[in-house]
Design a protein around this motif. Structure first.
Motif, short mmCIF file in Angstrom:
data_model
loop_
_atom_site.label_atom_id
_atom_site.label_comp_id
_atom_site.label_asym_id
_atom_site.label_seq_id
_atom_site.Cartn_x
_atom_site.Cartn_y
_atom_site.Cartn_z
N GLN A 19 32.28 6.32 -1.60
CA GLN A 19 32.19 5.21 -2.54
C GLN A 19 33.56 4.93 -3.15
OE1 GLN A 19 29.45 5.82 -5.75
NE2 GLN A 19 29.50 3.70 -6.37
N ASP A 20 34.27 5.97 -3.54
CA ASP A 20 35.61 5.81 -4.10
C ASP A 20 36.58 5.25 -3.07
OD1 ASP A 20 34.63 6.82 -6.47
OD2 ASP A 20 35.50 8.81 -6.18
N PHE A 21 36.49 5.75 -1.84
CA PHE A 21 37.39 5.32 -0.77
C PHE A 21 37.18 3.85 -0.42
CE2 PHE A 21 38.19 4.67 3.80
CZ PHE A 21 39.55 4.91 3.81
N LEU A 22 35.93 3.41 -0.38
CA LEU A 22 35.62 2.05 0.04
C LEU A 22 35.42 1.09 -1.12
CD1 LEU A 22 33.25 2.85 3.02
CD2 LEU A 22 35.63 2.11 3.10
N ASP A 23 35.84 1.43 -2.31
CA ASP A 23 35.71 0.54 -3.47
C ASP A 23 36.80 -0.52 -3.38
OD1 ASP A 23 35.31 -0.74 -5.83
OD2 ASP A 23 35.52 1.04 -7.09
N ASP A 42 44.22 1.35 6.21
CA ASP A 42 43.93 2.28 5.12
C ASP A 42 43.14 1.62 3.99
OD1 ASP A 42 45.82 0.68 3.89
OD2 ASP A 42 47.26 2.29 3.55
N TYR A 43 42.74 0.38 4.18
CA TYR A 43 41.93 -0.38 3.22
C TYR A 43 42.64 -0.57 1.88
CZ TYR A 43 37.96 0.34 6.35
OH TYR A 43 37.13 0.35 7.44
N LYS A 44 43.95 -0.51 1.85
CA LYS A 44 44.67 -0.62 0.58
C LYS A 44 45.35 -1.96 0.37
CE LYS A 44 45.29 4.29 -0.01
NZ LYS A 44 46.14 5.38 -0.39
N ASN A 45 45.46 -2.78 1.42
CA ASN A 45 46.16 -4.06 1.31
C ASN A 45 45.40 -5.17 2.02
OD1 ASN A 45 48.70 -3.13 0.02
ND2 ASN A 45 48.83 -1.93 1.89
N VAL A 46 45.37 -6.33 1.39
CA VAL A 46 44.86 -7.53 2.05
C VAL A 46 46.02 -8.14 2.82
CG1 VAL A 46 43.95 -9.86 1.71
CG2 VAL A 46 43.08 -7.99 0.31
N ILE A 47 45.85 -8.29 4.12
CA ILE A 47 46.89 -8.89 4.95
C ILE A 47 46.83 -10.41 4.82
CG2 ILE A 47 47.75 -9.17 7.31
CD1 ILE A 47 46.48 -6.36 7.88
N VAL A 62 47.60 -9.51 14.15
CA VAL A 62 47.63 -8.06 13.99
C VAL A 62 46.36 -7.48 14.61
CG1 VAL A 62 47.66 -6.14 12.36
CG2 VAL A 62 48.98 -8.19 11.88
N ALA A 63 46.54 -6.71 15.67
CA ALA A 63 45.38 -6.12 16.34
C ALA A 63 44.86 -4.91 15.56
CB ALA A 63 45.74 -5.71 17.75
N ASP A 64 45.71 -4.32 14.74
CA ASP A 64 45.34 -3.09 14.04
C ASP A 64 44.90 -3.36 12.60
OD1 ASP A 64 44.90 -0.38 14.13
OD2 ASP A 64 46.87 0.10 13.32
N ALA A 65 44.08 -4.38 12.41
CA ALA A 65 43.57 -4.72 11.08
C ALA A 65 42.06 -4.49 11.04
CB ALA A 65 43.88 -6.18 10.76
N VAL A 66 41.53 -4.36 9.84
CA VAL A 66 40.09 -4.24 9.64
C VAL A 66 39.62 -5.59 9.10
CG1 VAL A 66 38.27 -3.08 8.35
CG2 VAL A 66 40.27 -1.79 9.11
N TYR A 67 38.67 -6.21 9.78
CA TYR A 67 38.16 -7.51 9.37
C TYR A 67 36.80 -7.34 8.71
CZ TYR A 67 41.79 -9.26 12.45
OH TYR A 67 42.99 -9.51 13.05
N ILE A 68 36.66 -7.96 7.54
CA ILE A 68 35.37 -7.93 6.86
C ILE A 68 35.05 -9.33 6.34
CG2 ILE A 68 35.57 -5.52 6.14
CD1 ILE A 68 36.17 -6.58 3.29
N LYS A 69 33.77 -9.62 6.23
CA LYS A 69 33.32 -10.87 5.62
C LYS A 69 32.91 -10.52 4.20
CE LYS A 69 31.82 -15.15 5.48
NZ LYS A 69 31.60 -16.23 6.40
N VAL A 70 33.57 -11.12 3.24
CA VAL A 70 33.32 -10.81 1.83
C VAL A 70 32.10 -11.59 1.36
CG1 VAL A 70 34.31 -10.87 -0.49
CG2 VAL A 70 35.78 -10.41 1.47
N PRO A 71 31.15 -10.91 0.72
CA PRO A 71 29.97 -11.62 0.22
C PRO A 71 30.34 -12.53 -0.96
CG PRO A 71 29.86 -9.30 -0.35
CD PRO A 71 31.09 -9.49 0.47
N GLU A 72 29.40 -13.35 -1.33
CA GLU A 72 29.60 -14.26 -2.45
C GLU A 72 29.98 -13.48 -3.71
OE1 GLU A 72 26.98 -17.55 -4.94
OE2 GLU A 72 26.22 -16.72 -3.08
#
Length: 79
Positions: A19-23, A42-47, A62-72
């Motif tokens: 929970q702390d890591f993914l906050d 590392d989930y620490k920066n928005v590209i 950037v192929a080495d990024a994590v893509y997420i869809k942010v909820p409302e």
């Protein structure tokens, strides 16, 4: 490792760690609401972010990024 493989007394610590890591509350803003966001591994920066995933991938290249869809913004969710 997953929480279910830990003894019951160890699960709370694991769950809190994850929970702390993914906050992402301090990282994501209302500008990101309902958009695709590319995060560093590392989930620490928005590209960057965009309303369209394909556009975002082309834009940052950037192929080495994590893509997420942010909820409302203001919604609570769990995964």
């Amino acid at each position: 490792m997953c929480a279910s493989s830990l003894p019951k007394e160890g699960r709370a610590g694991y769950n809190q760690l994850m929970q702390d890591f993914l906050d992402l509350r301090n990282l994501l803003t209302k500008d990101h609401s309902q958009k695709w966001v590319a995060l560093s591994r590392d989930y620490k920066n928005v590209i960057d972010y965009s309303g369209d995933l394909v556009e975002l991938r082309k834009k940052i290249g950037v192929a080495d990024a994590v893509y997420i869809k942010v909820p409302e913004s203001g919604r609570h969710y769990a995964f």
